[in-house]
Design an enzyme around this catalytic site. Structure first.
Site, short mmCIF file in Angstrom:
data_model
loop_
_atom_site.label_atom_id
_atom_site.label_comp_id
_atom_site.label_asym_id
_atom_site.label_seq_id
_atom_site.Cartn_x
_atom_site.Cartn_y
_atom_site.Cartn_z
N SER A 1 0.65 -16.43 -7.74
CA SER A 1 -0.68 -15.80 -7.64
C SER A 1 -1.33 -16.19 -6.31
O SER A 1 -2.14 -15.44 -5.75
CB SER A 1 -1.57 -16.20 -8.82
OG SER A 1 -1.76 -17.59 -8.82
N VAL B 1 4.96 5.29 -3.05
CA VAL B 1 3.72 5.21 -3.85
C VAL B 1 3.99 4.85 -5.32
O VAL B 1 3.04 4.71 -6.09
CB VAL B 1 2.86 6.50 -3.74
CG1 VAL B 1 2.47 6.74 -2.30
CG2 VAL B 1 3.57 7.72 -4.33
N ARG B 2 5.25 4.67 -5.70
CA ARG B 2 5.55 4.15 -7.03
C ARG B 2 5.17 2.67 -7.15
O ARG B 2 5.12 2.12 -8.25
CB ARG B 2 7.05 4.33 -7.35
CG ARG B 2 7.50 5.77 -7.50
CD ARG B 2 6.92 6.44 -8.72
NE ARG B 2 7.28 5.77 -9.96
CZ ARG B 2 8.44 5.93 -10.60
NH1 ARG B 2 9.33 6.78 -10.13
NH2 ARG B 2 8.71 5.27 -11.72
N ARG C 1 2.80 0.20 -7.54
CA ARG C 1 1.44 0.35 -8.04
C ARG C 1 0.47 -0.71 -7.58
O ARG C 1 -0.75 -0.51 -7.61
CB ARG C 1 1.48 0.39 -9.59
CG ARG C 1 2.19 1.61 -10.11
CD ARG C 1 2.69 1.42 -11.50
NE ARG C 1 3.81 0.46 -11.55
CZ ARG C 1 4.41 0.07 -12.65
NH1 ARG C 1 3.99 0.54 -13.80
NH2 ARG C 1 5.41 -0.79 -12.61
N GLN D 1 -2.85 8.72 2.58
CA GLN D 1 -1.80 9.56 3.18
C GLN D 1 -2.41 10.83 3.74
O GLN D 1 -3.35 11.40 3.14
CB GLN D 1 -0.76 9.90 2.09
CG GLN D 1 0.39 10.75 2.59
CD GLN D 1 1.54 10.78 1.60
OE1 GLN D 1 1.37 10.49 0.42
NE2 GLN D 1 2.71 11.13 2.08
N GLN D 2 -1.83 11.30 4.85
CA GLN D 2 -2.25 12.59 5.42
C GLN D 2 -2.15 13.66 4.34
O GLN D 2 -1.14 13.77 3.64
CB GLN D 2 -1.32 12.95 6.58
CG GLN D 2 -1.71 14.23 7.28
CD GLN D 2 -0.66 14.60 8.32
OE1 GLN D 2 0.51 14.73 8.04
NE2 GLN D 2 -1.12 14.77 9.55
N SER D 3 -3.22 14.45 4.22
CA SER D 3 -3.31 15.42 3.13
C SER D 3 -2.70 16.75 3.52
O SER D 3 -2.96 17.26 4.62
CB SER D 3 -4.78 15.62 2.77
OG SER D 3 -4.92 16.72 1.91
N ASN E 1 -0.46 -7.10 -0.73
CA ASN E 1 -0.57 -8.55 -0.61
C ASN E 1 0.85 -9.13 -0.55
O ASN E 1 1.84 -8.42 -0.79
CB ASN E 1 -1.45 -9.15 -1.71
CG ASN E 1 -0.86 -9.00 -3.10
OD1 ASN E 1 0.33 -9.28 -3.30
ND2 ASN E 1 -1.65 -8.57 -4.06
N ARG F 1 13.52 -2.80 -1.92
CA ARG F 1 13.76 -1.72 -0.95
C ARG F 1 14.56 -2.14 0.27
O ARG F 1 14.98 -1.26 1.05
CB ARG F 1 12.42 -1.10 -0.52
CG ARG F 1 11.58 -0.57 -1.67
CD ARG F 1 12.25 0.55 -2.45
NE ARG F 1 11.35 1.08 -3.49
CZ ARG F 1 11.61 2.16 -4.22
NH1 ARG F 1 12.75 2.81 -4.08
NH2 ARG F 1 10.75 2.56 -5.13
#
Ligand code: FAD
Length: 226
Positions: free
Chosen positions: A55, A78-79, A81, A87-89, A158, A169
């Site tokens: 923590s 973005v999975r 959480r 993000q660019q729209s 964090n 990843r």
């Protein structure tokens, strides 16, 4: 792909060690932050990383600007959480002057598949343009845009989440594009907190591969903290 470390918590290792020491110290965090000797910071970090008192790692965070990656990548990103994203729209940005795409190397290295890919992208973009010209809102026309579409995203994690992200990843089991991005993020983060990120990366970097039958069978070199 462009990955930039925009900013991070100043002196992240000291910030983490301060949070940990506060649990057992008679003085406050501000005094610990200022007075803890460097050797003490390192010994506290060693205890944290060995004991799993994770923590404390949540008190330092990192913000990355990522550009020139595909929507296929960001869908995976973005999975995660516990991270924060913007993000660019595709609702507010109209790609009137064309759209850059990411071409996977497996497709680009073969002339025939490259042509198939480019023609499909061209057809999507022509249809997208035609819809915009017919007055269809960008938020609806974008349904035609491919997963290959380049995008820009800002992500903040964090250190606890970042280590978890690198674990998943940086692994050879991860998809090539997000893996490349994760390695770039790690290269940028490591010099800022060398002890904390010393053995960051795929699980095989610090221990045993958990992938069982799915293992790549090609572990990264083992790293241990001194
Ligand atoms: C190689 C690979 C293949 C994948 N294949 C697929 C696939 O085929 N299909 C698919 O859908 N996804 C797939 N994923 C995505 C994967 O399932 C996770 O969604 C993604 O990796 C995020 O991991 P996470 O949930 O551990 O991380 P985060 O969301 O970043 O969460 C970090 C940690 O916080 C805790 N946490 C977060 N939210 C909760 C909660 N609600 N409850 C309890 N604890 C929580 C967990 O301990 C979690 O590990 C794949 C991922 C990888 C790396």
């Amino acid at each position: 792909m462009h990955v930039e470390l925009l900013y991070h918590t100043p002196d992240p290792e000291r910030a983490i060690a301060t949070a940990a020491r506060l649990c057992y110290a008679p003085v406050g965090a501000s005094e610990l932050m200022e007075t803890m000797p460097e050797e003490r910071v390192k010994s506290v970090l060693s205890t944290i990383m060995g004991s799993g008192h994770f923590s404390t790692l949540e008190h330092a965070s990192y913000t990355f600007a990522i550009e020139g990656v595909s929507r296929a990548l960001t869908h995976q990103l973005v999975r995660h959480r516990i991270a924060s994203f913007n993000q660019q729209s595709q609702r507010y940005v109209k790609f009137k002057n064309g759209l850059e795409v990411v071409t996977p190397p497996s497709i680009a290295e073969n002339d025939e598949t490259h042509v198939v890919f480019d023609e499909a992208i061209k057809a999507c973009l022509e249809a997208y343009d035609a819809l915009l010209n017919a007055g269809i809102p960008a938020e609806d026309a974008r349904y035609l845009l491919p997963n290959a579409s380049e995008t820009k995203i800002v992500v903040t994690m964090n250190v606890r989440e970042l280590l978890h992200f690198f674990n998943l990843r940086c692994c050879n089991r991860a998809q090539w594009e997000i893996r490349e991005m994760a390695h770039k993020m790690l290269e940028l983060a490591r010099p800022t907190a060398p002890y904390v990120f010393a053995d960051a990366g795929a699980p095989c970097v610090s221990g045993v591969c958990p992938e069982g039958k799915m293992t790549c069978g090609n572990p990264y070199p083992r790293v241990t903290r001194d």
